[in-house]
Design a protein around this motif. Structure first.
Motif, PDB file in Angstrom:
ATOM      1  N   SER A  90      -2.699  11.898  50.566  1.00  0.00           N
ATOM      2  CA  SER A  90      -2.034  12.460  51.657  1.00  0.00           C
ATOM      3  C   SER A  90      -3.242  12.628  52.725  1.00  0.00           C
ATOM      4  O   SER A  90      -4.082  12.091  52.353  1.00  0.00           O
ATOM      5  CB  SER A  90      -1.258  13.725  51.497  1.00  0.00           C
ATOM      6  OG  SER A  90      -2.516  14.542  50.728  1.00  0.00           O
ATOM      7  N   GLY A  91      -2.850  13.091  53.915  1.00  0.00           N
ATOM      8  CA  GLY A  91      -3.690  13.340  54.943  1.00  0.00           C
ATOM      9  C   GLY A  91      -3.773  12.043  55.797  1.00  0.00           C
ATOM     10  O   GLY A  91      -3.116  11.156  55.653  1.00  0.00           O
ATOM     11  N   LEU A  92      -4.914  12.007  56.559  1.00  0.00           N
ATOM     12  CA  LEU A  92      -5.119  10.829  57.776  1.00  0.00           C
ATOM     13  C   LEU A  92      -5.224   9.318  56.776  1.00  0.00           C
ATOM     14  O   LEU A  92      -5.863   9.445  55.783  1.00  0.00           O
ATOM     15  CB  LEU A  92      -6.137  11.231  58.589  1.00  0.00           C
ATOM     16  CG  LEU A  92      -6.003  12.410  59.376  1.00  0.00           C
ATOM     17  CD1 LEU A  92      -7.294  12.755  60.547  1.00  0.00           C
ATOM     18  CD2 LEU A  92      -4.945  12.061  60.592  1.00  0.00           C
ATOM     19  N   MET A  93      -4.684   8.303  57.594  1.00  0.00           N
ATOM     20  CA  MET A  93      -4.757   7.133  56.872  1.00  0.00           C
ATOM     21  C   MET A  93      -6.293   6.811  56.883  1.00  0.00           C
ATOM     22  O   MET A  93      -7.265   7.146  57.850  1.00  0.00           O
ATOM     23  CB  MET A  93      -4.003   6.170  57.714  1.00  0.00           C
ATOM     24  CG  MET A  93      -4.115   4.675  57.523  1.00  0.00           C
ATOM     25  SD  MET A  93      -3.346   4.584  55.788  1.00  0.00           S
ATOM     26  CE  MET A  93      -3.578   2.925  55.423  1.00  0.00           C
ATOM     27  N   TYR A  94      -6.733   6.242  55.814  1.00  0.00           N
ATOM     28  CA  TYR A  94      -8.085   5.919  55.729  1.00  0.00           C
ATOM     29  C   TYR A  94      -8.534   4.656  56.294  1.00  0.00           C
ATOM     30  O   TYR A  94      -7.754   4.010  56.993  1.00  0.00           O
ATOM     31  CB  TYR A  94      -8.330   5.451  53.866  1.00  0.00           C
ATOM     32  CG  TYR A  94      -7.512   4.343  53.457  1.00  0.00           C
ATOM     33  CD1 TYR A  94      -8.106   2.950  53.741  1.00  0.00           C
ATOM     34  CD2 TYR A  94      -6.040   4.581  52.850  1.00  0.00           C
ATOM     35  CE1 TYR A  94      -7.054   1.880  53.401  1.00  0.00           C
ATOM     36  CE2 TYR A  94      -5.430   3.525  52.443  1.00  0.00           C
ATOM     37  CZ  TYR A  94      -5.974   2.379  52.861  1.00  0.00           C
ATOM     38  OH  TYR A  94      -5.325   1.079  52.142  1.00  0.00           O
ATOM     39  N   VAL A  95      -9.862   4.431  56.502  1.00  0.00           N
ATOM     40  CA  VAL A  95     -10.371   3.400  57.383  1.00  0.00           C
ATOM     41  C   VAL A  95     -10.888   2.091  56.433  1.00  0.00           C
ATOM     42  O   VAL A  95     -11.530   2.615  55.646  1.00  0.00           O
ATOM     43  CB  VAL A  95     -11.435   3.813  58.142  1.00  0.00           C
ATOM     44  CG1 VAL A  95     -11.894   2.615  59.187  1.00  0.00           C
ATOM     45  CG2 VAL A  95     -10.825   5.033  59.190  1.00  0.00           C
ATOM     46  N   SER A  96     -10.377   1.140  56.644  1.00  0.00           N
ATOM     47  CA  SER A  96     -10.713  -0.023  55.702  1.00  0.00           C
ATOM     48  C   SER A  96     -11.892  -0.815  56.487  1.00  0.00           C
ATOM     49  O   SER A  96     -12.239  -1.100  57.489  1.00  0.00           O
ATOM     50  CB  SER A  96      -9.594  -1.187  55.870  1.00  0.00           C
ATOM     51  OG  SER A  96      -8.661  -0.633  55.243  1.00  0.00           O
ATOM     52  N   ILE A  97     -13.051  -0.839  55.542  1.00  0.00           N
ATOM     53  CA  ILE A  97     -14.420  -1.427  56.166  1.00  0.00           C
ATOM     54  C   ILE A  97     -14.607  -2.636  55.387  1.00  0.00           C
ATOM     55  O   ILE A  97     -14.779  -2.657  53.906  1.00  0.00           O
ATOM     56  CB  ILE A  97     -15.309  -0.265  56.174  1.00  0.00           C
ATOM     57  CG1 ILE A  97     -14.973   0.979  56.739  1.00  0.00           C
ATOM     58  CG2 ILE A  97     -16.647  -0.786  56.305  1.00  0.00           C
ATOM     59  CD1 ILE A  97     -15.883   2.023  56.606  1.00  0.00           C
ATOM     60  N   SER A  98     -14.724  -3.830  55.858  1.00  0.00           N
ATOM     61  CA  SER A  98     -15.054  -4.954  55.080  1.00  0.00           C
ATOM     62  C   SER A  98     -15.950  -6.116  56.136  1.00  0.00           C
ATOM     63  O   SER A  98     -16.292  -5.719  57.207  1.00  0.00           O
ATOM     64  CB  SER A  98     -13.719  -5.688  54.703  1.00  0.00           C
ATOM     65  OG  SER A  98     -13.108  -6.175  56.025  1.00  0.00           O
ATOM     66  N   GLN A  99     -16.410  -6.948  55.327  1.00  0.00           N
ATOM     67  CA  GLN A  99     -17.414  -7.813  56.066  1.00  0.00           C
ATOM     68  C   GLN A  99     -16.430  -8.605  57.074  1.00  0.00           C
ATOM     69  O   GLN A  99     -17.253  -9.068  58.115  1.00  0.00           O
ATOM     70  CB  GLN A  99     -18.107  -8.746  54.982  1.00  0.00           C
ATOM     71  CG  GLN A  99     -19.066  -8.026  54.222  1.00  0.00           C
ATOM     72  CD  GLN A  99     -20.170  -8.813  53.576  1.00  0.00           C
ATOM     73  OE1 GLN A  99     -20.168 -10.155  53.826  1.00  0.00           O
ATOM     74  NE2 GLN A  99     -20.906  -8.550  52.796  1.00  0.00           N
ATOM     75  N   ASP A 100     -15.324  -8.969  56.946  1.00  0.00           N
ATOM     76  CA  ASP A 100     -14.588  -9.780  57.472  1.00  0.00           C
ATOM     77  C   ASP A 100     -13.549  -9.242  58.343  1.00  0.00           C
ATOM     78  O   ASP A 100     -12.362  -9.719  59.118  1.00  0.00           O
ATOM     79  CB  ASP A 100     -13.951 -11.011  56.731  1.00  0.00           C
ATOM     80  CG  ASP A 100     -14.761 -11.710  55.744  1.00  0.00           C
ATOM     81  OD1 ASP A 100     -16.080 -12.194  56.270  1.00  0.00           O
ATOM     82  OD2 ASP A 100     -14.599 -11.945  54.543  1.00  0.00           O
ATOM     83  N   GLU A 101     -13.773  -7.877  58.596  1.00  0.00           N
ATOM     84  CA  GLU A 101     -12.739  -7.082  59.350  1.00  0.00           C
ATOM     85  C   GLU A 101     -11.305  -7.195  58.765  1.00  0.00           C
ATOM     86  O   GLU A 101     -10.330  -7.107  59.637  1.00  0.00           O
ATOM     87  CB  GLU A 101     -12.914  -7.426  60.900  1.00  0.00           C
ATOM     88  CG  GLU A 101     -14.251  -7.024  61.344  1.00  0.00           C
ATOM     89  CD  GLU A 101     -14.388  -7.260  62.886  1.00  0.00           C
ATOM     90  OE1 GLU A 101     -13.553  -6.542  63.739  1.00  0.00           O
ATOM     91  OE2 GLU A 101     -15.071  -8.138  63.335  1.00  0.00           O
ATOM     92  N   ILE A 102     -11.248  -7.471  57.660  1.00  0.00           N
ATOM     93  CA  ILE A 102      -9.639  -7.377  57.042  1.00  0.00           C
ATOM     94  C   ILE A 102      -9.011  -6.016  57.186  1.00  0.00           C
ATOM     95  O   ILE A 102      -9.704  -5.134  56.604  1.00  0.00           O
ATOM     96  CB  ILE A 102      -9.886  -7.800  55.616  1.00  0.00           C
ATOM     97  CG1 ILE A 102     -10.558  -9.099  55.463  1.00  0.00           C
ATOM     98  CG2 ILE A 102      -8.510  -7.975  55.020  1.00  0.00           C
ATOM     99  CD1 ILE A 102     -10.726  -9.772  54.020  1.00  0.00           C
ATOM    100  N   PRO A 103      -7.846  -5.950  57.962  1.00  0.00           N
ATOM    101  CA  PRO A 103      -7.341  -4.576  57.801  1.00  0.00           C
ATOM    102  C   PRO A 103      -6.778  -4.029  56.493  1.00  0.00           C
ATOM    103  O   PRO A 103      -7.013  -2.760  56.792  1.00  0.00           O
ATOM    104  CB  PRO A 103      -6.235  -4.894  59.034  1.00  0.00           C
ATOM    105  CG  PRO A 103      -5.944  -6.648  58.925  1.00  0.00           C
ATOM    106  CD  PRO A 103      -7.309  -7.007  58.561  1.00  0.00           C
ATOM    107  N   ASN A 104      -6.318  -4.771  55.674  1.00  0.00           N
ATOM    108  CA  ASN A 104      -5.769  -4.293  54.433  1.00  0.00           C
ATOM    109  C   ASN A 104      -6.531  -4.963  53.278  1.00  0.00           C
ATOM    110  O   ASN A 104      -6.267  -6.180  53.286  1.00  0.00           O
ATOM    111  CB  ASN A 104      -4.588  -4.244  54.478  1.00  0.00           C
ATOM    112  CG  ASN A 104      -4.016  -3.577  55.801  1.00  0.00           C
ATOM    113  OD1 ASN A 104      -3.894  -2.132  55.641  1.00  0.00           O
ATOM    114  ND2 ASN A 104      -3.014  -3.953  56.732  1.00  0.00           N
ATOM    115  N   PHE A 105      -6.877  -4.303  52.294  1.00  0.00           N
ATOM    116  CA  PHE A 105      -7.274  -5.025  51.005  1.00  0.00           C
ATOM    117  C   PHE A 105      -7.065  -3.712  49.895  1.00  0.00           C
ATOM    118  O   PHE A 105      -6.719  -2.835  50.467  1.00  0.00           O
ATOM    119  CB  PHE A 105      -8.689  -5.545  51.000  1.00  0.00           C
ATOM    120  CG  PHE A 105      -9.772  -4.567  51.712  1.00  0.00           C
ATOM    121  CD1 PHE A 105     -10.369  -3.464  50.817  1.00  0.00           C
ATOM    122  CD2 PHE A 105      -9.899  -4.582  53.183  1.00  0.00           C
ATOM    123  CE1 PHE A 105     -11.128  -2.760  51.157  1.00  0.00           C
ATOM    124  CE2 PHE A 105     -10.998  -3.471  53.492  1.00  0.00           C
ATOM    125  CZ  PHE A 105     -11.611  -2.698  52.554  1.00  0.00           C
TER     126      PHE A 105
END
Length: 375
Positions: free
Chosen positions: A201-216
């Motif tokens: 729950s809570g705010l949506m997490y931020v995805s951080i990757s080398q290739d700026e993949i939005p979801n993994f």
């Protein structure tokens, strides 16, 4: 061990006194002063430190301080001279003696166990204790004291206590770093928290990757506490190894996140990393001057937090290192070289200050422009 301090034309020699010097005739202790609290007189386990005042190497006066609590020894941070007095850690207490006569001005029990060191801060004194960090006034009154989750000492005893620009940085037995306001004694909240998984729950997490993949898929999850009191959760894409850890540098507003071998450098309250380095990091060595040496599978990556400088060594190994030893500015060990049938592991040394490499077999110069992504 002994410690020399200087006051005007006098030299103070402070030393561990295990076997008290007694007069061979009457058996009395050979000191001008013996300072001990009434409560401690009946204790069997006490710490004793001797102090001699010398001028032209002639002893003019002496004193013995005795206290209960944990045993202490004389070392560079166990005593300071302030104006016309000397302050000494002994057992669980701080003794303040007048100079040059060594008369007792005050004695304060500053820790429930042991006083490791005393430091001058502005017009007061900060005491590094085993169970408490405390602030004493010039009259020996405790103005504030704080406790941690464990004792304020580490297994190797390195880089445990520092005062930098108004903040006290101290480590406990589990290498947890506390940041304490030296003026108020307030323990500032942690700047991050490693989570077991993505929050439900809570705010949506931020995805951080080398290739700026939005979801993994779920990676290494860290919650960051921003300076305005809010927080956010970062889901860091993992690399190729099992090494995950967070190195925080509050004084520089930088946090280095290792997510299963991938390295992300976070600055201030930014939700994007300033640099992303590697995917095969297997270990990290931290120096006392805020430099991180990242052990990759084929080379080393050096992060100089002070100067915001990042560089990598030439390739040293075909694939992996073993028996690494860090000593001073050098890391040494064995690098893998499969082309040698007689000896697949070759000895090498690498100076992470000068980038000098001795030994090893693999040599490919790194490109001028680093391959990792910079935002």
């Amino acid at each position: 061990m002994s410690l020399n301090k200087f006051f005007e034309d006098y030299r103070l020699c402070i030393f561990d006194e295990k076997d008290c010097i007694r007069n061979p005739v009457n058996g009395e202790l050979e000191y001008n002063y013996i300072h001990i609290n009434e409560v401690d007189k009946g204790c069997l386990n006490v710490t004793k430190h001797g102090i001699n005042v010398l001028k032209n190497d002639i002893i003019l006066g002496s004193a013995l301080v005795i206290s209960s609590g944990g045993a202490t020894c004389v070392h560079p941070n166990s005593a300071i001279i302030d104006n016309n007095s000397v302050l000494i850690c002994c057992g669980d207490s701080i003794f303040c003696l007048g100079l040059p006569h060594l008369n007792l001005l005050w004695q304060t029990k500053a820790d429930l166990a042991t006083c490791f060191g005393i430091y001058r801060y502005q017009d007061e004194y900060v005491v590094h204790g085993e169970l408490e960090i405390s602030c004493l006034t010039r009259n020996g009154e405790i103005r504030w004291n704080v406790e941690g989750k464990d004792i304020f000492v580490t297994l190797n005893g390195e880089d445990v206590f520092k005062i930098i620009e108004g903040y006290i940085y101290v480590k406990d037995w589990n290498n947890h770093v506390y940041r304490i306001n030296a003026s108020t004694g307030q323990i500032l909240k942690d700047r991050y928290e490693i989570l077991a998984g993505l929050p439900a729950s809570g705010l949506m997490y931020v995805s951080i990757s080398q290739d700026e993949i939005p979801n993994f898929s779920e990676g290494f999850v860290v919650r960051f506490f921003k300076s305005d009191g809010s927080n956010w959760v970062g889901n860091f894409q993992c690399g190729w190894t099992n090494y995950s850890r967070v190195f925080d540098f509050p004084h520089f507003n930088k946090t280095v996140v290792l997510a299963s071998g991938a390295c992300y450098i976070m600055i201030d309250d930014n939700l994007k990393p300033s640099k992303i380095l590697g995917v095969g990091i297997t270990d990290v060595y931290q120096t006392g001057d805020n430099t991180l040496i990242l052990v990759d599978q084929t080379e080393f990556i050096v992060i100089d937090i002070n100067n915001d400088n990042v560089w990598q060594s030439d390739r040293i190994s075909w694939d992996g290192f073993k028996d690494l030893v860090f000593s001073g500015d050098t890391v040494s060990g064995l690098a893998y070289y499969p082309s040698n049938d007689d000896e697949e592991w070759c000895r090498f040394s690498f100076n992470f200050r000068t980038n000098e490499i001795v030994g090893g077999k693999y040599r490919i110069k790194t490109k001028t422009k680093p391959w990792w992504k910079v935002w």
